[in-house]
Write a protein that holds these residues in place. Structure first.
Motif, short mmCIF file in Angstrom:
data_model
loop_
_atom_site.label_atom_id
_atom_site.label_comp_id
_atom_site.label_asym_id
_atom_site.label_seq_id
_atom_site.Cartn_x
_atom_site.Cartn_y
_atom_site.Cartn_z
N LEU A 291 36.70 29.87 -39.47
CA LEU A 291 35.92 30.79 -40.31
C LEU A 291 36.84 31.57 -41.23
O LEU A 291 36.57 31.70 -42.43
CB LEU A 291 35.11 31.75 -39.43
CG LEU A 291 34.32 32.82 -40.15
CD1 LEU A 291 33.29 32.22 -41.11
CD2 LEU A 291 33.65 33.74 -39.14
N ALA A 292 37.94 32.06 -40.70
CA ALA A 292 38.90 32.80 -41.52
C ALA A 292 39.43 31.93 -42.65
O ALA A 292 39.51 32.36 -43.80
CB ALA A 292 40.04 33.31 -40.64
N ASP A 293 39.77 30.69 -42.34
CA ASP A 293 40.28 29.77 -43.36
C ASP A 293 39.22 29.48 -44.42
O ASP A 293 39.53 29.39 -45.61
CB ASP A 293 40.74 28.45 -42.72
CG ASP A 293 41.98 28.62 -41.86
OD1 ASP A 293 42.66 29.66 -41.97
OD2 ASP A 293 42.26 27.70 -41.06
N TRP A 294 37.97 29.32 -44.00
CA TRP A 294 36.90 29.04 -44.95
C TRP A 294 36.73 30.18 -45.94
O TRP A 294 36.53 29.96 -47.14
CB TRP A 294 35.57 28.76 -44.23
CG TRP A 294 34.51 28.33 -45.20
CD1 TRP A 294 34.26 27.07 -45.64
CD2 TRP A 294 33.60 29.18 -45.92
NE1 TRP A 294 33.24 27.08 -46.57
CE2 TRP A 294 32.82 28.37 -46.75
CE3 TRP A 294 33.37 30.55 -45.91
CZ2 TRP A 294 31.83 28.87 -47.58
CZ3 TRP A 294 32.38 31.07 -46.75
CH2 TRP A 294 31.62 30.22 -47.57
N THR A 295 36.82 31.44 -45.46
CA THR A 295 36.62 32.58 -46.36
C THR A 295 37.64 32.58 -47.49
O THR A 295 37.30 32.89 -48.62
CB THR A 295 36.69 33.92 -45.61
OG1 THR A 295 38.00 34.12 -45.08
CG2 THR A 295 35.66 34.00 -44.50
N ALA A 296 38.87 32.22 -47.17
CA ALA A 296 39.91 32.16 -48.21
C ALA A 296 39.73 30.93 -49.09
O ALA A 296 39.84 31.01 -50.31
CB ALA A 296 41.30 32.17 -47.57
N ALA A 297 39.42 29.79 -48.48
CA ALA A 297 39.23 28.56 -49.25
C ALA A 297 38.05 28.69 -50.21
O ALA A 297 38.08 28.14 -51.31
CB ALA A 297 39.02 27.37 -48.31
N ALA A 298 37.04 29.43 -49.82
CA ALA A 298 35.86 29.63 -50.67
C ALA A 298 36.14 30.61 -51.81
O ALA A 298 35.32 30.74 -52.72
CB ALA A 298 34.70 30.15 -49.83
N GLY A 299 37.26 31.28 -51.75
CA GLY A 299 37.60 32.25 -52.78
C GLY A 299 36.90 33.58 -52.61
O GLY A 299 36.90 34.41 -53.51
N LEU A 300 36.30 33.79 -51.44
CA LEU A 300 35.64 35.07 -51.20
C LEU A 300 36.65 36.17 -50.93
O LEU A 300 36.41 37.33 -51.25
CB LEU A 300 34.67 34.95 -50.03
CG LEU A 300 33.45 34.08 -50.32
CD1 LEU A 300 32.65 33.85 -49.06
CD2 LEU A 300 32.58 34.71 -51.39
N ALA B 175 40.72 36.68 -43.66
CA ALA B 175 40.55 37.87 -42.81
C ALA B 175 40.56 37.42 -41.36
O ALA B 175 40.05 36.34 -41.04
CB ALA B 175 39.23 38.55 -43.14
N PRO B 176 41.10 38.22 -40.49
CA PRO B 176 41.06 37.85 -39.07
C PRO B 176 39.61 37.78 -38.60
O PRO B 176 38.79 38.61 -38.96
CB PRO B 176 41.83 38.97 -38.37
CG PRO B 176 42.03 40.05 -39.37
CD PRO B 176 41.75 39.50 -40.72
N ALA B 177 39.33 36.76 -37.81
CA ALA B 177 37.97 36.57 -37.30
C ALA B 177 38.00 36.52 -35.78
O ALA B 177 38.94 35.99 -35.19
CB ALA B 177 37.37 35.28 -37.85
#
Length: 178
Positions: free
Chosen positions: A35-44, A49-51
Motif C-alpha cells: 500500500l505504501a509503495d502504491w501511494t508513491a507510485a500513483a503520485g499521490l 507513507a508508512p502503512a
C-alpha cells in the motif's frame, strides 16, 4: 511489483490493484508495504507513507466499496447505502496536502488516511461527473475499469499497449493463419 495507471482516475487505478477479478483474482496489496509503495507510485505522495495493517484493511475496504459503487453506477443500478457510507467516512478526513513551490513544482505529503480521503474524493467526483464514461476493459480476462474520454466514447481496452494490442494480434492471427 508493477502497478498500472491507465484508468484515467486515481480511484479506478486503486480499484485496479486487484487484477483478473472474475477468473483468478490477484491482489497487489497484500501487505502494508504494498500500500505504501502504491501511494508513491500513483503520485499521490512524493515518498511512500508508512502503512500499518489497519491502514491496509481500511484501504481494501474502501477499494472494494469504490469498485461496487462504480459497477452499480455504470450498470444503472442503485448505489448501496453501506458502500456510500464507507466512501463518505473516508471523505471526512483531510486529503493529501499539495504545496506549490517557488520553482513551480508541487510537494505532496500526508498519511495513508490522507491518501484514502483523496481516493474517496476522486471516486465521488467520478460517480457524480463521469458515470456514463466508466467502462470495463473488453479483454476477456481483464477486469480493469477505466474512464472512456475518447471522442466517440468508443474505447474498448484499458490500454492499447497491453489488452488492445493482444486483441488486435489475436484478430490478425485468426485472419492470417500460418
Amino acid at each position: 511489483m508493477k502497478f498500472a495507471f491507465v484508468s484515467g482516475s486515481v480511484a479506478l487505478d486503486f480499484v485496479g490493484t486487484v487484477q483478473s477479478r472474475r477468473d483468478d483474482p490477484l491482489d497487489l496489496l497484500t501487505a502494508p508495504a504494498d500500500l505504501a509503495d502504491w501511494t508513491a507510485a500513483a503520485g499521490l505522495l512524493d515518498a511512500a507513507a508508512p502503512a500499518t495493517t489497519a491502514d491496509l484493511a481500511a484501504a481494501v475496504h474502501l477499494r472494494e466499496a469504490i469498485y461496487r459503487l462504480v459497477l452499480a453506477s455504470a450498470g444503472g443500478s442503485p448505489l448501496a447505502a453501506e458502500d456510500c457510507a464507507v466512501l463518505n467516512r473516508a471523505t471526512t478526513r483531510v486529503p493529501v496536502r499539495q504545496d506549490l513551490q517557488p520553482d513551480g513544482t508541487v510537494v505532496r505529503r500526508g498519511s495513508i488516511g490522507a491518501v484514502l480521503a483523496t481516493l474517496a474524493r476522486d471516486a465521488v467526483e467520478l460517480l457524480t461527473q463521469s458515470p456514463g464514461q466508466v467502462k470495463e476493459c473488453a479483454a476477456p480476462r481483464c477486469t480493469r475499469l477505466y474512464v472512456d474520454r475518447s471522442h466517440r466514447s468508443s474505447r474498448r481496452w484499458c490500454t492499447m499497449t497491453r489488452c488492445g494490442n493482444r486483441a488486435k494480434a489475436a484478430t490478425h492471427r485468426s485472419r492470417h493463419p500460418s
